[in-house]
Scaffold this motif. Structure first.
Motif, PDB file in Angstrom:
ATOM      1  N   ASN A 227      25.771  41.022  42.334  1.00 27.49           N
ATOM      2  CA  ASN A 227      26.054  40.328  43.589  1.00 27.49           C
ATOM      3  C   ASN A 227      27.242  39.390  43.446  1.00 27.49           C
ATOM      4  O   ASN A 227      28.048  39.245  44.376  1.00 27.49           O
ATOM      5  CB  ASN A 227      24.824  39.557  44.057  1.00 27.49           C
ATOM      6  N   GLY A 228      27.333  38.730  42.284  1.00 25.35           N
ATOM      7  CA  GLY A 228      28.518  37.903  42.042  1.00 25.35           C
ATOM      8  C   GLY A 228      29.787  38.734  42.027  1.00 25.35           C
ATOM      9  O   GLY A 228      30.833  38.319  42.559  1.00 25.35           O
ATOM     10  N   MET A 229      29.708  39.926  41.412  1.00 26.57           N
ATOM     11  CA  MET A 229      30.874  40.808  41.405  1.00 26.57           C
ATOM     12  C   MET A 229      31.232  41.243  42.819  1.00 26.57           C
ATOM     13  O   MET A 229      32.422  41.274  43.191  1.00 26.57           O
ATOM     14  CB  MET A 229      30.580  42.020  40.530  1.00 26.57           C
ATOM     15  N   ALA A 236      38.351  38.940  47.077  1.00 24.63           N
ATOM     16  CA  ALA A 236      39.665  39.500  46.771  1.00 24.63           C
ATOM     17  C   ALA A 236      40.161  40.387  47.904  1.00 24.63           C
ATOM     18  O   ALA A 236      41.350  40.382  48.255  1.00 24.63           O
ATOM     19  CB  ALA A 236      39.590  40.303  45.469  1.00 24.63           C
ATOM     20  N   GLU A 237      39.238  41.147  48.511  1.00 29.16           N
ATOM     21  CA  GLU A 237      39.645  42.000  49.631  1.00 29.16           C
ATOM     22  C   GLU A 237      40.071  41.166  50.823  1.00 29.16           C
ATOM     23  O   GLU A 237      41.058  41.495  51.510  1.00 29.16           O
ATOM     24  CB  GLU A 237      38.489  42.919  50.013  1.00 29.16           C
ATOM     25  N   LEU A 301      51.484  38.394  39.565  1.00 28.31           N
ATOM     26  CA  LEU A 301      50.521  37.418  39.058  1.00 28.31           C
ATOM     27  C   LEU A 301      49.084  37.915  39.245  1.00 28.31           C
ATOM     28  O   LEU A 301      48.241  37.781  38.346  1.00 28.31           O
ATOM     29  CB  LEU A 301      50.716  36.081  39.771  1.00 28.31           C
ATOM     30  N   ASP A 302      48.796  38.498  40.420  1.00 28.79           N
ATOM     31  CA  ASP A 302      47.455  39.032  40.659  1.00 28.79           C
ATOM     32  C   ASP A 302      47.155  40.201  39.731  1.00 28.79           C
ATOM     33  O   ASP A 302      46.030  40.357  39.242  1.00 28.79           O
ATOM     34  CB  ASP A 302      47.331  39.480  42.115  1.00 28.79           C
ATOM     35  N   GLU A 303      48.168  41.032  39.488  1.00 28.12           N
ATOM     36  CA  GLU A 303      47.959  42.204  38.639  1.00 28.12           C
ATOM     37  C   GLU A 303      47.652  41.801  37.202  1.00 28.12           C
ATOM     38  O   GLU A 303      46.842  42.445  36.530  1.00 28.12           O
ATOM     39  CB  GLU A 303      49.207  43.082  38.682  1.00 28.12           C
TER      40      GLU A 303
END
Length: 448
Positions: A227-229, A236-237, A301-303
């Motif tokens: 659930n945390g994931m 993130a979406e 940076l996100d990648e």
């Protein structure tokens, strides 16, 4: 091509495999236990017979040595006793015992006396069904006392126990296998619930969460972790959707401006100032270029997941000097030597964005300072930012309605790039009041 047993086994469900393994292990353990039990039982009963027979032989020996031995010898437990003299003749025996043939021949008697252990012998020649357990004890005057007891009852008892175990053990394995099947099924029930919950989560139901069992076991913590994931993926979406939406909004303005200028110029070519039109289009194109560069920097940076592109020693004071030298409005007040680990280009971009913001909004001066503890400050004397908004301006595409957010201020990505880059280098950044003006404070850990 036929499947191998291993391939067939791997295709079976977890419940089936666990139940079969549990039943197999249990069957092996019970079989081993039954074998040990029968051996121990047989050994214990034989030892009991040996001890009783030995005591009876000792009692007869004592009477023989004392000369008080009766003939026939009387025993209360049915033990067969023979007293044999030095010439091999039977002198005394229990009632009904053969008085002509000793239970053991001379050579066997000598071996039993020498080894001091009991031995088995066939009792049928002496009209006794089943085997006998015989012991020998030496008496005075070269005499030998032989004592024997039938052990057919022991074999019968052990055989009965073996038959009971032979029938009971498979039944017990079957019962425990069924119990294992039920218990394992109930244990795996929360996992099945997790699977059904995961199957129900689609792109149209992003806010769904997996069911969390009440028991505080491994399945509970697995559900909590999943659930945390899901929450992180949803976040993130949402950030990605917001980024795309904001980027599309920011791109629309310069594109609309370019289109409008070109349509006007092409509609009235005879009265158009083409150099002025080209300058306007170039300005909007530069704006698009800066936006594309900022978006690419954030995507990288996100990648990288919060990790700098390179991790190498960087002379931060040299980066600060080279950056400040490009600005006539900026003045370097303190620049102590500091070495940090990271990427020099990314750190240079951090300082460039901060100085650009300060120069854009300052009234008269911009001061840059670097102390040896890795604290970098960029201070201006402009209008500043209200305290309530100093954290919000680090969000992507955030521009305030104050004087610090004029159109030439960009798309609101500069401070977002600064924070993400500083975090990737293990540092922090915040804004504080400079009275008047604003001070950006960056803390980077010096390299050891």
């Amino acid at each position: 091509m036929a499947d191998t047993p291993l391939a067939w086994w791997r295709r079976q469900g977890l419940r089936f495999r666990l139940s079969v393994v549990a039943a197999a292990v249990l069957a092996a353990a019970l079989a081993l236990s039954a074998s040990v039990l029968l051996n121990v039982l047989d050994r214990a009963l034989v030892d009991t017979i040996d001890e009783t027979t030995w005591q009876q032989a000792q009692t007869v020996r004592v009477h023989a040595d004392a000369g008080t031995l009766t003939n026939p010898i009387t025993t209360n437990d049915g033990t067969i006793v023979q007293v044999i003299d030095a010439s091999g003749r039977i002198t005394h025996a229990t009632y009904g015992t053969d008085r002509l043939v000793p239970l053991l021949g001379a050579r066997e008697r000598a071996r039993v006396l020498r080894e001091g252990t009991a031995r088995f012998m066939d009792g049928r020649p002496y009209a006794i069904p089943g085997p006998l357990r015989v012991v020998a004890v030496s008496a005075d005057h070269g005499r030998t006392v032989l004592a024997a007891r039938p052990v057919g009852e022991i074999q019968t008892s052990v055989g009965t126990a073996g038959r009971v175990l032979l029938v009971g053990t498979p039944l017990l394995v079957v019962v425990l296998a069924l119990a294992s099947w039920v218990i394992i099924g109930r244990t795996l029930r929360p996992i099945a619930a997790l699977r059904r919950g995961a199957a129900e989560i689609t792109h149209t139901a992003r806010s769904r969460r997996l069911p969390v069992p009440e028991s505080r076991d491994e399945v509970h913590w697995l559900a909590v972790t999943l659930n945390g994931m899901l929450a992180r993926l949803e976040e993130a979406e949402q950030r990605q959707r917001a980024l795309v939406s904001d980027a599309a909004h920011e791109l629309r303005s310069p594109l609309a401006s370019i289109r409008l200028q070109l349509e006007v110029a092409l509609g009235h070519p005879e009265g158009q100032d083409w150099p002025e039109t080209a300058e306007g289009v170039l300005e909007d194109a530069m704006r698009l270029s800066r936006l594309a560069e900022d978006l690419l920097a954030l995507a990288r940076l996100d990648e990288r997941g919060g990790v700098p592109a390179r991790s190498e020693p960087v002379d931060l004071d040299e980066v600060v000097r080279q950056t400040v030298d490009r600005y006539g409005e900026a003045r370097l007040t303190v620049c102590d030597p500091v070495v940090v680990r990271g990427d020099a280009l990314d750190l240079s971009r951090v300082l460039t964005n901060l100085v650009d913001n300060a120069v854009r909004h300052t009234s008269s001066k911009v001061e840059v300072a670097l102390t040896r503890d890795g604290v970098l400050t960029v201070t201006d004397d402009g209008p500043g930012i209200p305290e309530a908004d100093r954290e919000r301006v680090f969000n992507r595409f955030t521009r305030l309605d104050s004087g610090r957010s004029r159109d030439e201020g960009g798309a609101g990505l500069g401070l977002a790039i600064v924070r993400e880059t500083v975090r990737a280098h293990g540092g922090t950044v915040h804004l504080e009041d400079a009275g008047p003006g604003l001070r950006a404070v960056v803390r980077l850990p010096p390299a050891l």
